[in-house]
Motif scaffolding. Structure first.
Motif, PDB file in Angstrom:
ATOM      1  N   ASN A 153      77.839  74.649 -39.526  1.00 61.30           N
ATOM      2  CA  ASN A 153      77.709  76.102 -39.621  1.00 61.30           C
ATOM      3  C   ASN A 153      76.425  76.636 -38.986  1.00 61.30           C
ATOM      4  N   GLY A 154      75.393  75.822 -39.026  1.00 63.08           N
ATOM      5  CA  GLY A 154      74.039  76.320 -38.796  1.00 63.08           C
ATOM      6  C   GLY A 154      73.775  77.005 -37.464  1.00 63.08           C
ATOM      7  N   SER A 197      76.991  67.165 -43.477  1.00 67.06           N
ATOM      8  CA  SER A 197      76.507  66.019 -44.232  1.00 67.06           C
ATOM      9  C   SER A 197      76.933  66.257 -45.671  1.00 67.06           C
ATOM     10  N   SER A 237      69.287  65.077 -44.109  1.00 65.61           N
ATOM     11  CA  SER A 237      70.623  64.563 -43.845  1.00 65.61           C
ATOM     12  C   SER A 237      70.912  63.340 -44.698  1.00 65.61           C
ATOM     13  N   GLU A 294      73.035  73.206 -31.067  1.00 59.80           N
ATOM     14  CA  GLU A 294      72.634  72.883 -32.438  1.00 59.80           C
ATOM     15  C   GLU A 294      71.537  73.837 -32.895  1.00 59.80           C
ATOM     16  N   ASP A 295      71.414  74.010 -34.202  1.00 56.16           N
ATOM     17  CA  ASP A 295      70.288  74.795 -34.715  1.00 56.16           C
ATOM     18  C   ASP A 295      69.047  73.926 -34.866  1.00 56.16           C
ATOM     19  N   ASP A 334      67.052  66.871 -36.718  1.00 58.26           N
ATOM     20  CA  ASP A 334      66.146  66.381 -37.755  1.00 58.26           C
ATOM     21  C   ASP A 334      66.111  64.850 -37.636  1.00 58.26           C
ATOM     22  N   THR A 335      66.935  64.154 -38.422  1.00 57.77           N
ATOM     23  CA  THR A 335      66.996  62.699 -38.285  1.00 57.77           C
ATOM     24  C   THR A 335      67.686  62.291 -36.980  1.00 57.77           C
ATOM     25  N   GLY A 336      68.526  63.178 -36.457  1.00 56.35           N
ATOM     26  CA  GLY A 336      69.308  62.851 -35.262  1.00 56.35           C
ATOM     27  C   GLY A 336      70.676  62.271 -35.591  1.00 56.35           C
ATOM     28  N   THR A 359      73.319  63.610 -37.151  1.00 56.51           N
ATOM     29  CA  THR A 359      74.439  64.514 -36.855  1.00 56.51           C
ATOM     30  C   THR A 359      74.689  64.560 -35.353  1.00 56.51           C
ATOM     31  N   ASP A 414      70.276  77.034 -43.648  1.00 57.91           N
ATOM     32  CA  ASP A 414      70.429  77.377 -45.068  1.00 57.91           C
ATOM     33  C   ASP A 414      69.628  76.465 -45.983  1.00 57.91           C
ATOM     34  N   ARG A 443      70.907  81.994 -44.548  1.00 54.27           N
ATOM     35  CA  ARG A 443      71.329  81.903 -43.143  1.00 54.27           C
ATOM     36  C   ARG A 443      71.150  83.234 -42.415  1.00 54.27           C
TER      37      ARG A 443
END
Ligand code: PRP
Length: 173
Positions: free
Chosen positions: A43-44, A69, A76, A97-98, A101-103, A105, A157, A163
């Motif tokens: 969604n982000g 996730s 994540s 992507e928004d 982070d960890t990569g 996703t 979010d 959001r």
């Protein structure tokens, strides 16, 4: 004093200016393309994508992939489910992507999209947190590189909230 409201971290004006630059860079790099398939990660990335495509001068075909996730964690969980009906064969593709982070996703999405045999695949992210990376993935276009902070707003979010904020913010702890 705690107000319960997120505090602004990246302003709406900064985002607008950077999104314009990113749209220009994407347009320049795809100037030879007759069309660009823009894949928004739900969604982000919905707000970022909506603003970005209006700054791209190549004709855009909008598509969506849902990635989630499990759980309501602030980072994540590592278990990413994908839902889509994409047909990307021979298409020039921009994945939006928004945040990376960890990569986890993005890595999972890239595996999936590469199987669909696009002609080219570029990655665009509004935010990048390289210090949180667990899998080495990189974007071709990055709006802002940030430290390992939890941020909300402009599509991002906290348990479903915030959001709609027009800026990036740090939620009250
Ligand atoms: C968020 C964000 C990215 C992903 C980044 O999605 O939108 O897709 O996490 O984190 P990672 O690099 O650690 O995988 P989330 O799963 O929270 O779903 P949402 O977009 O619906 O908020």
């Amino acid at each position: 004093m705690a107000t319960g409201l997120p505090s602004e971290y990246i302003s709406a004006e900064q985002i607008t200016a950077r999104v314009k630059e990113m749209g220009q860079a994407v347009s320049d790099d795809h100037a030879d393309a007759t069309e660009l398939t823009v894949v928004c990660v739900l969604n982000g990335a919905f707000i970022f994508t909506a603003d970005l495509v209006r700054q791209i001068t190549v004709p855009c075909r909008l598509e969506f992939i849902r990635a989630s996730s499990y759980g309501l964690l602030r980072s994540s969980s590592g278990m990413v489910t994908l839902n889509h009906d994409l047909d990307l064969e021979a298409r020039r593709v921009l994945l939006v992507e928004d945040i990376i982070d960890t990569g986890l996703t993005l890595s999972r999405i890239l595996d999936e999209l590469q199987r669909l045999r696009p002609a080219s695949l570029k990655i665009c992210t509004l935010l990048d947190k390289p210090s949180a990376r667990k899998i080495p993935v990189e974007a071709d276009y990055t709006g802002f590189t940030i430290p390992d902070l939890f941020v909300v707003g402009y599509g991002l979010d906290s348990a479903g909230l915030y959001r709609e904020l027009p800026f990036i913010a740090i939620p009250d702890p």
